[in-house]
Each structure stands twice: as C-alpha cells, then as structure tokens.
Design a protein around this motif. Structure first.
Motif, PDB file in Angstrom:
ATOM      1  N   PRO A  68       0.706  -5.253   5.093  1.00  0.00           N
ATOM      2  CA  PRO A  68      -0.609  -5.550   5.679  1.00  0.00           C
ATOM      3  C   PRO A  68      -1.265  -4.343   6.333  1.00  0.00           C
ATOM      4  CG  PRO A  68       0.976  -7.240   6.280  1.00  0.00           C
ATOM      5  CD  PRO A  68       1.750  -6.113   5.663  1.00  0.00           C
ATOM      6  N   ILE A  69      -0.452  -3.488   6.946  1.00  0.00           N
ATOM      7  CA  ILE A  69      -0.986  -2.291   7.595  1.00  0.00           C
ATOM      8  C   ILE A  69      -1.471  -1.290   6.553  1.00  0.00           C
ATOM      9  CG2 ILE A  69      -0.377  -0.307   9.039  1.00  0.00           C
ATOM     10  CD1 ILE A  69       1.445  -2.155  10.605  1.00  0.00           C
ATOM     11  N   MET A  70      -0.671  -1.078   5.510  1.00  0.00           N
ATOM     12  CA  MET A  70      -1.093  -0.152   4.464  1.00  0.00           C
ATOM     13  C   MET A  70      -2.398  -0.609   3.818  1.00  0.00           C
ATOM     14  SD  MET A  70       2.417   1.047   2.504  1.00  0.00           S
ATOM     15  CE  MET A  70       3.217  -0.557   2.412  1.00  0.00           C
ATOM     16  N   GLU A  71      -2.504  -1.885   3.562  1.00  0.00           N
ATOM     17  CA  GLU A  71      -3.707  -2.384   2.882  1.00  0.00           C
ATOM     18  C   GLU A  71      -4.936  -2.312   3.780  1.00  0.00           C
ATOM     19  OE1 GLU A  71      -2.624  -6.162   1.199  1.00  0.00           O
ATOM     20  OE2 GLU A  71      -1.416  -5.203  -0.375  1.00  0.00           O
ATOM     21  N   ARG A  72      -4.734  -2.504   5.079  1.00  0.00           N
ATOM     22  CA  ARG A  72      -5.865  -2.384   6.002  1.00  0.00           C
ATOM     23  C   ARG A  72      -6.299  -0.924   6.128  1.00  0.00           C
ATOM     24  NH1 ARG A  72      -7.163  -6.036  10.032  1.00  0.00           N
ATOM     25  NH2 ARG A  72      -5.920  -7.506   8.818  1.00  0.00           N
ATOM     26  N   ILE A  73      -5.342  -0.003   6.179  1.00  0.00           N
ATOM     27  CA  ILE A  73      -5.679   1.426   6.220  1.00  0.00           C
ATOM     28  C   ILE A  73      -6.421   1.815   4.950  1.00  0.00           C
ATOM     29  CG2 ILE A  73      -4.715   3.771   6.184  1.00  0.00           C
ATOM     30  CD1 ILE A  73      -2.443   2.724   7.971  1.00  0.00           C
ATOM     31  N   ARG A  74      -5.929   1.331   3.824  1.00  0.00           N
ATOM     32  CA  ARG A  74      -6.536   1.632   2.531  1.00  0.00           C
ATOM     33  C   ARG A  74      -7.997   1.171   2.500  1.00  0.00           C
ATOM     34  NH1 ARG A  74      -4.056   4.658  -1.529  1.00  0.00           N
ATOM     35  NH2 ARG A  74      -4.406   3.802  -3.586  1.00  0.00           N
ATOM     36  N   PRO A 109      17.271   0.475  -3.725  1.00  0.00           N
ATOM     37  CA  PRO A 109      16.720   0.205  -5.058  1.00  0.00           C
ATOM     38  C   PRO A 109      16.039  -1.161  -5.139  1.00  0.00           C
ATOM     39  CG  PRO A 109      18.964   1.028  -5.224  1.00  0.00           C
ATOM     40  CD  PRO A 109      18.717   0.758  -3.772  1.00  0.00           C
ATOM     41  N   SER A 110      16.527  -2.146  -4.360  1.00  0.00           N
ATOM     42  CA  SER A 110      15.935  -3.481  -4.413  1.00  0.00           C
ATOM     43  C   SER A 110      14.503  -3.479  -3.895  1.00  0.00           C
ATOM     44  CB  SER A 110      16.780  -4.481  -3.613  1.00  0.00           C
ATOM     45  OG  SER A 110      16.871  -4.094  -2.263  1.00  0.00           O
ATOM     46  N   GLY A 111      14.134  -2.458  -3.130  1.00  0.00           N
ATOM     47  CA  GLY A 111      12.752  -2.295  -2.719  1.00  0.00           C
ATOM     48  C   GLY A 111      11.975  -1.433  -3.694  1.00  0.00           C
ATOM     49  N   TYR A 112      12.526  -0.267  -3.999  1.00  0.00           N
ATOM     50  CA  TYR A 112      11.809   0.681  -4.856  1.00  0.00           C
ATOM     51  C   TYR A 112      11.582   0.140  -6.259  1.00  0.00           C
ATOM     52  CZ  TYR A 112      10.723   4.699  -7.736  1.00  0.00           C
ATOM     53  OH  TYR A 112      10.118   5.533  -8.647  1.00  0.00           O
ATOM     54  N   GLU A 113      12.613  -0.413  -6.880  1.00  0.00           N
ATOM     55  CA  GLU A 113      12.493  -0.831  -8.273  1.00  0.00           C
ATOM     56  C   GLU A 113      11.478  -1.957  -8.449  1.00  0.00           C
ATOM     57  OE1 GLU A 113      13.730   0.771 -10.790  1.00  0.00           O
ATOM     58  OE2 GLU A 113      14.744   2.178  -9.454  1.00  0.00           O
ATOM     59  N   VAL A 114      11.310  -2.792  -7.412  1.00  0.00           N
ATOM     60  CA  VAL A 114      10.340  -3.882  -7.492  1.00  0.00           C
ATOM     61  C   VAL A 114       8.924  -3.389  -7.201  1.00  0.00           C
ATOM     62  CG1 VAL A 114       9.647  -6.115  -6.493  1.00  0.00           C
ATOM     63  CG2 VAL A 114      12.066  -5.622  -6.910  1.00  0.00           C
ATOM     64  N   ARG A 115       8.788  -2.407  -6.289  1.00  0.00           N
ATOM     65  CA  ARG A 115       7.465  -1.995  -5.814  1.00  0.00           C
ATOM     66  C   ARG A 115       7.093  -0.554  -6.167  1.00  0.00           C
ATOM     67  NH1 ARG A 115       4.807  -6.516  -5.516  1.00  0.00           N
ATOM     68  NH2 ARG A 115       5.738  -8.050  -4.109  1.00  0.00           N
ATOM     69  N   LYS A 116       7.741   0.036  -7.142  1.00  0.00           N
ATOM     70  CA  LYS A 116       7.455   1.431  -7.482  1.00  0.00           C
ATOM     71  C   LYS A 116       6.055   1.614  -8.054  1.00  0.00           C
ATOM     72  CE  LYS A 116       9.959   0.897 -11.852  1.00  0.00           C
ATOM     73  NZ  LYS A 116      11.155   1.352 -12.604  1.00  0.00           N
ATOM     74  N   ASP A 117       5.448   0.544  -8.547  1.00  0.00           N
ATOM     75  CA  ASP A 117       4.089   0.632  -9.080  1.00  0.00           C
ATOM     76  C   ASP A 117       3.053   0.030  -8.125  1.00  0.00           C
ATOM     77  OD1 ASP A 117       4.959   1.804 -11.515  1.00  0.00           O
ATOM     78  OD2 ASP A 117       5.557  -0.182 -12.244  1.00  0.00           O
ATOM     79  N   TYR A 118       3.418  -0.125  -6.865  1.00  0.00           N
ATOM     80  CA  TYR A 118       2.515  -0.724  -5.874  1.00  0.00           C
ATOM     81  C   TYR A 118       1.242   0.110  -5.749  1.00  0.00           C
ATOM     82  CZ  TYR A 118       0.792  -1.975  -1.208  1.00  0.00           C
ATOM     83  OH  TYR A 118       0.010  -2.332  -0.135  1.00  0.00           O
ATOM     84  N   SER A 119       0.113  -0.526  -6.007  1.00  0.00           N
ATOM     85  CA  SER A 119      -1.168   0.199  -6.035  1.00  0.00           C
ATOM     86  C   SER A 119      -1.729   0.496  -4.653  1.00  0.00           C
ATOM     87  CB  SER A 119      -2.199  -0.620  -6.834  1.00  0.00           C
ATOM     88  OG  SER A 119      -2.420  -1.882  -6.222  1.00  0.00           O
ATOM     89  N   GLY A 120      -1.128  -0.095  -3.620  1.00  0.00           N
ATOM     90  CA  GLY A 120      -1.627   0.148  -2.268  1.00  0.00           C
ATOM     91  C   GLY A 120      -1.179   1.469  -1.676  1.00  0.00           C
ATOM     92  N   ALA A 121      -0.322   2.195  -2.388  1.00  0.00           N
ATOM     93  CA  ALA A 121       0.115   3.521  -1.941  1.00  0.00           C
ATOM     94  C   ALA A 121      -0.213   4.538  -3.029  1.00  0.00           C
ATOM     95  CB  ALA A 121       1.609   3.525  -1.651  1.00  0.00           C
TER      96      ALA A 121
END
Length: 410
Positions: free
Chosen positions: A63-69, A84-96
């Motif tokens: 929520p903080i990243m998206e509000r900053i964005r 890996p359980s975080g990175y592999e799921v969210r490596k394509d996250y467009s909010g970063a």
C-alpha cells in the motif's frame, strides 16, 4: 560475532543449494542481484528502497509503494526480497521499478549494493534488521524506517544477552509499529522515535476487496448452498476439515491449498474420495467440459484467486496453524466471514484480536473443530455475530498507510 554467523550461514547455504532447489534459487538470485540492479538502474533517478523478507511483508509494504507511485512519481522504487517465496511470485510487480533479491548481509555486499543504488531513503518491513545494511545506511545519513513492525518481550533485543545486537535498532530514524506493546518495549530500551500506526495490511485487504473479481465458476459451483472455504491449507488442516464434511451434502467445500504441487493435489483428492466427496479441480471447470453443479468439492489448483474466492464463503478456514504459522486471516475476515484457524497463532496480532472480538475461532484438533462448526451451523444468530465482528474488526483498523505517509511527509 554477527559477521561470523553470517559467514557460516553463507557457507551453509552454498552447500545446501547443491541439494535443495528452493535454496539454490535463492542463492543464485542473491549472487546476481547487484548485476541485475546495475543493468536496470536509472542513474539520474532518486530511489526509495523497500525491503520485504517474503510475500507477507510485501503485502504490508505494497500500500505504501502504490501510494508513493501515485502521489510522488519523482521517486522510483527498488523492491528487494530475501525469500524465493516472495521474489518468485512478485518479480514482475509493476509497482516497483526494480525487483531483485537482497544480497546476503556481509559488509562487502552491503557496501557494494548501497554504492550502486544510492537510495534517498529506505523502508524495512516488519521484522527486517540487517546489521551491516542498517549501519552503513546510518553512516551515510540515509533515513531508514521500520514499517508495520511488531516487537515481543522474548525477542533478542530485550534480553540481557542481546543488548549489543539491540544497537542495530538505533539505526532507524523512526519506527511505525503495530501496537502499544511494541512501543513500550522500544521505549524501555531508550528508543522514543516510535509511533503506533497499526498494520498496513488492513488497507491492503480492503483495497483487494474493492477490486475483487467476480468468479462465475465459483458462483455456479456454490449453487446457492452453504459453503465452507479453506484457504492456504496444509495436510494437517485437511486431515481435520475434510472428514468433517463426510455426509454433509447440504454444504459445498472449496479448498485452496498452500502448495499446489501435483502430489499434494492427488493426496487431497484421495482423502476427499475416501470421505465420499465428489471433487473437481478449478482448472477443469475453466475448460467448460463438465458442469460445476455436479460436484460438492472444488479444489483450486492455481494461484491468485483466494482473496476473491473468500467472498463466496459462509464459514472460512485459514491454514498453517498446525505448522509454519497461520497464513493471511485478513483476506477472509475482510468479507465479514468468521475465520477458523489452528493453535500456532500467538505471534499474529490479528489472530489474537479476532479471537477476542469473536470474528476468529481457534481449534486445536478434530474434536474442537467439530464443536466450533456444529456451533456455527446450529446457531444462525452466532454465525451472524461472528460475521459482523470479523468485518468490523478489519474496517476499524484501516488507515495505517495514510498515517505513515503523512509522518514521512509524502
């Protein structure tokens, strides 16, 4: 001592990576992280660095990243993961703008990484206290904040033998903690730069609920019947709730297991068959070759749907409480649904709060599960009270994101 322990850990990970695929994935990701950042970095940009250990912490930082964005496009965001359980799921996250692993916290890695990204500020989510990164950030006068953090008396910082390591906490410019206990503990070791803002996950699950998908397949499967939905379940959870459903033809059952490996799916289907349940996989229903109404159990064999599926429940169950620790209770509670979970929940503030307000119900074995379910089924007024309590609890805890951004001047 810390750097010796990190070195030993590094050696252990290198050896274990030869035999374990998950560890090997993490090991390779950490080793290439700095080169990945150099390749993607915009040298003219100002980066805010957000670090989350895994997927749960990511949801708190999101929520903080998206509000900053949205409000401050002049900043770019670097998101790092440890697991890996975080990175592999969210490596394509467009909010970063950049997503990568965090190199292990050796002095050399920390210096190289920070020299590369030159962040203007850093947000460490919940439990992250990397000694070398934090000290170098402080020495370079880069403000670093602890977000949605929670502290307990048994943590090393508050024990006599942890006083030296507790100095790492003085590297933070400010702590945005979840509760008053955390604030009191930090105050007790001389840290007054603390504000109780709550947990940003409440804002996240409310946003998810507002954006939730209509799942026509699940709606057709439900067919107007009472529905029990179990999310993020493990075998010990399934061994309890599946036998309970034997002979309960008036209830539909939806299972979204935490692990969707074929072996686990087959194991679930065999247990369902042994208890007289007619099961179908979600992927089969999407093919349109069979009728959803012909089955009484739906096994969700894909990711990304659970937060939307919970809306179709009359009673929910969240797994992990007989092993690793309960998963995300708020995804279910936000829909004003009572949540049942196992005994390994003492480290989770939301579990304690939901139990206190009757929106959450703890079980310890099959007999206590039966007592809880029988009570909800036989007493519609109690079920309604539990539903109302769960929803009001989540809505009443919203606002942490705005409070933190306001304090940061963003």
């Amino acid at each position: 001592m810390y750097n010796i322990a990190i070195t030993l850990y590094l050696i252990g990970v290198a050896i274990l990576s030869l035999f374990d695929k998950k560890v090997r994935t993490m090991w390779r990701g950490e080793r290439r992280a700095i080169s990945d950042v150099k390749r993607k970095l915009d040298p003219s940009a100002q980066y805010i660095w957000v670090h989350a250990a895994s997927l749960g912490e990511f949801e708190q930082g999101r929520p903080i990243m998206e509000r900053i964005r949205e409000k401050h496009p002049e900043y770019k965001i670097l998101l790092t993961f440890f697991s890996p359980s975080g990175y592999e799921v969210r490596k394509d996250y467009s909010g970063a703008d950049i997503v990568c692993y965090l190199p292990l916290d050796t002095p050399r890695n920390a210096r190289r990484f920070l020299r590369t990204i030159k962040p203007v500020g850093a947000l460490f989510i919940k439990y992250e206290f990397w000694y070398n990164y934090l000290h170098i950030l402080k020495n370079r006068n880069i403000p670093v904040y602890s977000v949605s953090s929670i502290f307990r008396p048994k943590q090393i910082f508050f024990r006599w033998y942890g006083r030296h390591y507790a100095k790492v906490l003085r590297c933070f410019k400010h702590f945005f903690v979840q509760n008053e206990v955390s604030k009191e503990l930090l105050n007790g070791i001389g840290l007054d730069n603390v504000t109780v803002t709550g947990d940003t996950r409440f804002d996240r699950v409310l946003a998810i609920a507002q954006q939730a998908k209509d799942l026509t397949i699940v709606e057709r499967f439900k067919a107007g019947k009472k529905t029990f939905i179990a999310g993020s379940s493990w075998q010990p959870d399934e061994d309890i709730f599946i036998p309970y459903m034997k002979g309960r033809d008036d209830w539909k059952l939806v299972i979204a297991p935490h692990v969707i490996a074929e072996a686990h799916l087959i194991q679930i289907e065999q247990l369902l068959k042994a208890n007289g349940r007619r099961a179908v996989r979600y992927s089969v229903l999407t093919e349109g070759t069979v009728s959803a109404e012909a089955y009484d159990t739906l096994v969700v064999d894909c990711f990304g749907l659970l937060s939307s599926i919970y809306r179709y429940a009359d009673v929910t169950y969240v797994g992990g409480g007989f092993g690793v620790g309960i998963h995300n209770l708020l995804e279910a509670a936000v829909w004003s649904k009572p949540v049942i979970f196992g005994p390994n929940n003492t480290r989770f503030q939301e579990a304690q709060d939901l139990k206190e307000c009757s929106g959450g119900l703890e079980i310890s074995d099959a007999s206590t599960f039966k007592a809880v379910m029988d009570g909800l089924i036989c007493d519609s007024a109690r079920l309604e009270r539990c539903c109302k309590a769960a929803g009001e609890y989540v809505r009443g805890k919203a606002g942490a994101t705005q409070a933190i951004l306001k304090a940061l001047g963003l």
